[in-house]
Design an enzyme around this catalytic site. Structure first.
Site, PDB file in Angstrom:
ATOM      1  N   HIS A  96       0.808  -1.236   0.000  1.00 34.14           N
ATOM      2  CA  HIS A  96       0.000   0.000   0.000  1.00 34.14           C
ATOM      3  C   HIS A  96       0.835   1.278   0.000  1.00 34.14           C
ATOM      4  O   HIS A  96       0.404   2.300  -0.521  1.00 34.14           O
ATOM      5  CB  HIS A  96      -0.979   0.014   1.185  1.00 34.14           C
ATOM      6  CG  HIS A  96      -0.333   0.243   2.516  1.00 34.14           C
ATOM      7  ND1 HIS A  96       0.402  -0.721   3.176  1.00 34.14           N
ATOM      8  CD2 HIS A  96      -0.317   1.346   3.319  1.00 34.14           C
ATOM      9  CE1 HIS A  96       0.836  -0.221   4.327  1.00 34.14           C
ATOM     10  NE2 HIS A  96       0.419   1.028   4.437  1.00 34.14           N
ATOM     11  N   LYS A 100       5.416   5.615  -1.972  1.00 31.36           N
ATOM     12  CA  LYS A 100       6.278   6.567  -1.263  1.00 31.36           C
ATOM     13  C   LYS A 100       7.694   6.563  -1.819  1.00 31.36           C
ATOM     14  O   LYS A 100       8.500   7.430  -1.469  1.00 31.36           O
ATOM     15  CB  LYS A 100       6.284   6.254   0.232  1.00 31.36           C
ATOM     16  CG  LYS A 100       4.965   6.641   0.903  1.00 31.36           C
ATOM     17  CD  LYS A 100       4.998   6.405   2.405  1.00 31.36           C
ATOM     18  CE  LYS A 100       3.682   6.852   3.040  1.00 31.36           C
ATOM     19  NZ  LYS A 100       3.658   6.589   4.496  1.00 31.36           N
ATOM     20  N   HIS A 125       1.214   9.628  -3.160  1.00 35.12           N
ATOM     21  CA  HIS A 125       1.781   8.280  -3.095  1.00 35.12           C
ATOM     22  C   HIS A 125       0.790   7.153  -3.424  1.00 35.12           C
ATOM     23  O   HIS A 125       1.200   6.144  -4.000  1.00 35.12           O
ATOM     24  CB  HIS A 125       2.494   8.037  -1.756  1.00 35.12           C
ATOM     25  CG  HIS A 125       1.602   7.643  -0.622  1.00 35.12           C
ATOM     26  ND1 HIS A 125       1.044   8.550   0.242  1.00 35.12           N
ATOM     27  CD2 HIS A 125       1.183   6.422  -0.205  1.00 35.12           C
ATOM     28  CE1 HIS A 125       0.325   7.916   1.145  1.00 35.12           C
ATOM     29  NE2 HIS A 125       0.386   6.630   0.902  1.00 35.12           N
ATOM     30  N   HIS A 150      -6.513   5.610   1.048  1.00 35.98           N
ATOM     31  CA  HIS A 150      -6.622   6.831   1.861  1.00 35.98           C
ATOM     32  C   HIS A 150      -7.935   7.571   1.623  1.00 35.98           C
ATOM     33  O   HIS A 150      -8.100   8.708   2.084  1.00 35.98           O
ATOM     34  CB  HIS A 150      -5.436   7.766   1.592  1.00 35.98           C
ATOM     35  CG  HIS A 150      -4.229   7.444   2.407  1.00 35.98           C
ATOM     36  ND1 HIS A 150      -4.176   7.579   3.786  1.00 35.98           N
ATOM     37  CD2 HIS A 150      -3.008   6.959   2.048  1.00 35.98           C
ATOM     38  CE1 HIS A 150      -2.989   7.215   4.225  1.00 35.98           C
ATOM     39  NE2 HIS A 150      -2.260   6.830   3.193  1.00 35.98           N
TER      40      HIS A 150
END
Length: 227
Positions: A96, A100, A125, A150
């Site tokens: 997940h 990044k 990200h 998110h």
């Protein structure tokens, strides 16, 4: 004088040759499929290794993705998802945060709160992560979950501001596992919460930011571990 082969015998021989060629083709096709599956799995393992390497550079996030993947699996099983769906959610939980990789380290390792510009970069990200894994067929389902982990039920999440049931169930599962692990982990800008405080936070956000059904299953699982 040459012996003449009966037409029926010729037909039978031709059929046997054709059948043998067909079976050989099937074996070749299976070999190709097996090789493809192995290649896809190898790619998945390489991506996971990349994600773990990224986390290993920071003591505060080391092991985060593995824990999120493990809890995402347990929650998915608890919700009664199919084996294939559970596998997709697990893959997404493990990967997940792979996006990044596209976020500068100065932002990832900042000790204090991010400013608006830095936060804008950080919020990219999930999209970057989905773009990294989506070319691989075995991770196509996981890519959707990674993109939306998110998102929040009230539409305040990112990157697409999805609301309620429009958020894929897998993403709602990973979101709960991610939030819980983040709350119970030390971070440079705050101390870890106790498990009880983290559970109370999940309850307070259930139905508003987080999926209430997912939270209910997760709380039962987390409390079973503590029992």
């Amino acid at each position: 004088m040459a012996t003449r082969v009966a037409p029926d015998d010729e037909l039978s021989a031709a059929y046997r040759r054709l059948n043998a060629a067909y079976e050989q083709t099937l074996r070749y096709a299976q070999d190709v499929r097996d090789l493809y599956v192995k290649l896809q799995r190898s790619i998945g393992q390489s991506l996971l290794g990349l994600a773990n390497a990224l986390e290993a550079k920071d003591a505060y996030t080391r092991g985060h993705s593995e824990r999120v993947g493990a809890w995402s699996r347990r929650i998915a099983v608890g919700l009664g998802l199919t084996a294939a769906e559970v596998e997709t959610v697990t893959q997404a939980g493990l990967l997940h945060d792979i996006g990044k990789i596209g976020v500068p380290e100065i932002i990832l390792r900042k000790q204090g709160a991010l400013d608006a510009a830095e936060w804008s970069v950080m919020r990219r990200h999930p999209v970057i992560g989905a773009q990294i894994v989506s070319p691989f067929e075995c991770l196509a389902g996981a890519a959707l979950v990674i993109r939306h982990h998110h998102e929040r039920r009230d539409g305040s999440g990112y990157p697409d501001g999805l609301v309620g049931e429009a958020i894929p169930l897998g993403a709602r599962i990973v979101a709960v596992a991610d939030v819980f692990d983040a709350l119970t982990s030390e971070r440079p800008y705050r101390a870890a919460l106790s498990r009880q405080a983290a559970l109370e936070h999940l309850v307070s956000e259930a139905g508003r930011l987080l999926d209430e059904d997912v939270v209910a299953v997760a709380i039962g699982l987390y409390r079973d571990v503590d029992a």
